[in-house]
Design a protein around this motif. Structure first.
Motif, short mmCIF file in Angstrom:
data_model
loop_
_atom_site.label_atom_id
_atom_site.label_comp_id
_atom_site.label_asym_id
_atom_site.label_seq_id
_atom_site.Cartn_x
_atom_site.Cartn_y
_atom_site.Cartn_z
N TYR A 196 0.85 -1.19 -0.07
CA TYR A 196 0.08 -0.01 0.08
C TYR A 196 0.93 1.16 0.07
N PRO A 243 -0.01 2.23 -4.72
CA PRO A 243 -0.93 3.45 -5.04
C PRO A 243 -0.05 4.83 -5.34
N LEU A 244 1.16 4.95 -4.80
CA LEU A 244 2.18 5.85 -5.10
C LEU A 244 2.38 5.89 -6.45
N LEU A 280 0.91 4.32 -8.92
CA LEU A 280 -0.33 4.60 -9.75
C LEU A 280 -0.40 6.19 -9.90
N SER A 281 -0.56 6.70 -8.63
CA SER A 281 -0.43 8.24 -8.79
C SER A 281 0.37 8.69 -9.57
N MET A 295 -1.88 13.12 -3.29
CA MET A 295 -2.10 11.72 -3.95
C MET A 295 -0.75 10.77 -3.71
N THR A 296 0.02 11.61 -2.76
CA THR A 296 1.21 10.66 -2.10
C THR A 296 0.52 9.92 -1.16
N CYS A 320 -2.87 9.10 -1.14
CA CYS A 320 -4.10 8.16 -1.60
C CYS A 320 -3.66 6.68 -1.91
N VAL A 321 -4.47 5.85 -1.48
CA VAL A 321 -4.34 4.48 -1.75
C VAL A 321 -5.43 3.84 -2.70
N HIS A 322 -6.15 4.57 -3.38
CA HIS A 322 -7.29 4.46 -4.17
C HIS A 322 -8.26 3.43 -3.83
N SER A 357 2.05 17.92 -9.09
CA SER A 357 2.00 16.58 -9.62
C SER A 357 1.25 15.60 -8.60
N TYR A 358 1.21 15.92 -7.46
CA TYR A 358 0.61 14.90 -6.29
C TYR A 358 -0.59 15.66 -5.48
#
Lengths: 277, 445
Positions: free
Chosen positions: A132, A136-137, A139-140, B296-297, B299-301, B328-329
């Motif tokens: 995790y 995800p990182l 992917l982002s 977004m650094t 966020c685990v979707h 970017s994030y």
């Protein structure tokens, strides 16, 4: 504006204090162990070992309660982040507590199974935490948006409908070829392993190459219709690239959760058997 | 509205010379409110979407309970400054006797101002009389200047308004005035090397235009409104008089100018900062009240933010995890931002959208789902949902027709809950509600 509401929604003081609590708890456990250590450590059930056992059992219940909390959205039960951080710290601390309780020795079928389940659940937890933190990182970083499996799957279905619609409007010869030979590679995903081994750039290059190979299958005069499918194909490949990664995360949860349930059940049986003994 | 009341309204100084019929067309369904003696008509610090014209009785503005508070009588308007600025009230207004007021909503007031320049001019005059000197005196730049000089300056000042995207001045224009921002937001941008670059945004109380005046050159940047903006324009002559009479102001401005120029160089050098600045200013995010930010650094979707939102709002989530990329994030995701100057309220035919005292914007149950607010929202933060068929009377053919009832939905900041579902249920802290005022503080100058 509800800034106070926004602030109260965020993780509380416990989350910030966990590193200190963790260090304090670790030092305390080590100190207790040093002072109460004797030859019987890990061989017989001393009072202090039973206390460790209770602590471990209670800890396991708290760890499992995270799953319950995760499914209750509209009640004020401490922020999800506080639970998540506590889940990780308590999980790591329990390794020490279980060691002090058992010395990691197998003394019977139930306690042996319990120990194996504990190691398996802990290992899956550690692997999950790493996954995790990394997947995800990445992917982002490569795709730059927050998406879920359900959203991606819904979009894939739309792509399929859009591709079919293009084929229906195309000349019959293209429509037949699409139905027989093109639909499957254009609409359906490839083997998941392919997507996992590619970087995003590699995936896009592979998608273009593959589409060029498919283009050679079609007769002259239908190139325009085929070109209309290209953006859908590339988007499908991109979506599957994301889906493959999110499925790995989902699959991990499907391992960690049953292991945790089995561990808790086994712990209950172990506690009852000890109480009866 | 009764005939005596119409005649009475006609006699108000604010509406003098305006055709009553046309005026009432611009503000249909305006309400009358009554207040008992001692009751508060407006409360300091609260947001509201109405101002009041006193029809009967007397009221006073309470500034910390001191003696000699201004008293308002029949025909006086109260609460219009906060209404126009979209900012919280600056004073309590309390009824001294029993009071009746004619309530005018924000949109009605804007419609009146647009339709009748005379009304706008009178409101500006009221502002000039009640607030301009005070507002100028509160600006740190003028703190050391005697009040009499500020009053003279206020007399020379021109009040000008700009709609969203209107340009105040362009890079290369001759410098003719110094500007103070009465309310609203403007952006400062420049062209260099063929590239457009956003330098900063300015808000209420800020000033600009001093660089070209002090250096006696043409404008070095373009300034345009990113929301409805009201400016105080001090002509070059007034500005020069100010500098001659008070050298301290000149030194302060020169220091500020140097700092701005240094900052502009820094912005040009830092591409990440410039990207975030440009995204937040160009999209108008800085002019909102509350933004849902996704880091977004972290966020685990997992989608728990959307799941929580849906769970707390009858299965219909009020956010979409796509939006404006700040860098970017970091992403400002699609969820109501409770704008200072809410476009969604402008054309609502039923008045279903209102702003509560804390500044949050809500739809009430009288929403008919016409979609006007959804079309007006510049961020696409409002969705129209179908509530299911509603039985109605027989149709032309005699058969019963089922009409689908619709409703506008948007983030209501989890009204009725003590926490925000999306933020509270995010396991990693990636989702955060932030106030642009503090979050984008470094983008302002």
């Amino acid at each position: 504006m509800s800034q106070s509401k926004a602030e109260s929604s965020e993780a509380g003081a416990l989350t910030r204090r966990w590193p200190f609590l963790f260090v304090f708890a670790t030092i305390s456990l080590l100190a207790i162990h040093m002072f109460s250590r004797d030859e019987q450590f890990g061989r017989t059930a001393r009072d202090v070992d039973i206390a460790y056992g209770f602590t471990a059992f209670f800890g396991a219940i708290v760890l499992f309660a995270y799953w319950i909390r995760a499914n209750i959205y509209s009640r004020r039960l401490a922020s999800r982040r506080s639970w998540y951080v506590s889940h990780i710290y308590i999980g790591v601390l329990l390794v020490g507590v279980v060691y002090l309780h058992s010395g990691f020795r197998f003394t019977g079928a139930i306690s042996g199974a319990l120990l194996i389940l504990f190691f398996a659940a802990t290992a899956s937890g550690v692997i999950g935490a790493v996954m995790y933190a990394v997947i995800p990182l990445r992917l982002s970083k490569s795709l730059g948006e927050a998406v879920t499996l359900a959203e991606l799957t819904a979009r894939l279905e739309k792509i399929s409908v859009e591709a079919d619609s293009i084929a229906r409007k195309a000349p019959p010869i293209f429509g037949e070829l699409y139905a027989e030979r093109l639909r499957r590679p254009i609409v359906e995903p490839r083997w998941i392993g392919r997507y996992l081994t590619w970087s995003q750039k590699e995936m896009l290059t592979a998608a273009e190459d593959y589409f060029e190979r498919l283009r050679r299958l079609i007769p002259e005069g239908t190139a325009h219709d085929m070109e209309m499918l290209r953006p859908l194909f590339v988007e499908k490949e991109t979506l599957n690239f994301k889906i493959a990664r999110l499925q790995i995360l989902r699959a991990w949860l499907d391992i960690h959760l049953p292991l945790s349930v089995a561990l808790l059940a086994c712990a209950v049986v172990h506690a009852i058997s000890i109480a009866r003994y | 509205m009764s005939e005596p009341l119409r005649e009475f309204i006609k006699s108000f100084p604010l509406f003098e010379g305006v055709e009553l019929g046309d005026m009432l067309d611009a503000m249909p369904n305006c309400a009358i409110s009554t207040f008992a003696e001692g009751e508060y008509i407006l409360r300091k610090g609260e947001y509201s979407d109405v101002c009041h014209i006193i029809v009967h009785g007397e009221a006073e503005a309470v500034f910390g309970g001191a003696e000699g508070n201004p008293v308002f009588r029949e025909g006086d308007i109260v609460g219009e400054m906060a209404l126009l600025s979209g900012l919280p009230r600056v004073a309590d207004i309390r009824a001294l006797t029993s009071v009746a007021t004619l309530d005018i909503t924000r949109d009605q007031l804007f419609a009146l101002m647009d339709a009748f320049p005379a009304i706008k001019e009178r409101l500006n005059e009221i502002y000039r009389r009640r607030g301009l000197s005070g507002q100028l005196a509160r600006i740190p730049l003028f703190e050391s200047i005697p009040r009499s000089f500020v009053d003279d300056l206020a007399a020379k000042a021109e009040l000008i308004s700009f709609k969203k995207d209107e340009v105040v001045f362009r890079q290369g224009d001759p410098a003719d005035a110094f500007y103070l921002l009465r309310y609203g937001f403007v952006k400062v941008e420049c062209q260099s090397g063929g590239k457009r670059r956003v330098l900063a945004y300015l808000k209420e109380g800020h000033y600009f235009g001093e660089i070209a005046l002090l250096s006696d050159e043409r404008r070095s940047a373009t300034v345009s409104a990113i929301s409805r903006a009201e400016l105080i324009k001090i002509p070059k002559t007034g500005f020069n008089e100010l500098l001659e009479a008070h050298s301290g102001v000149g030194r302060t401005l020169e220091n500020a100018m140097k700092k701005r120029e240094e900052r502009n160089v820094r912005v040009s050098a830092d591409s990440h900062f410039a990207q975030a600045l440009s995204a937040s200013v160009d999209t108008g995010l800085v002019a909102t009240k509350s933004i849902l930010i996704m880091d977004m650094t972290l966020c685990v979707h997992c989608g728990q933010c959307v799941a929580a939102c849906a769970s707390m709002h009858e299965g219909v989530p009020r956010l979409i995890r796509k939006g404006i990329r700040l860098d970017s994030y970091t992403m400002a995701i699609t969820s109501c931002m409770h704008c200072n100057d809410p476009s969604c309220m402008s054309h609502c035919p039923t008045g279903a959208i209102s702003r509560d005292p804390s500044g949050e914007i809500h739809h009430s149950d009288i929403c008919i789902g016409c979609g006007s607010c959804a079309r007006d929202c510049p961020y696409g933060n409002i969705a129209i949902i179908e509530l299911g068929p509603e039985k109605s009377g027989p149709g032309e053919t005699g058969q019963k027709k089922a009409r689908v009832r619709k409703k506008a939905v948007k983030c209501d900041m989890c009204k009725g809950y003590t926490f925000l579902g999306c933020v509270y249920n995010c396991p990693t802290g990636a989702a955060q509600r932030v106030a642009p005022e503090t979050y984008f503080k470094e983008f302002s100058t």
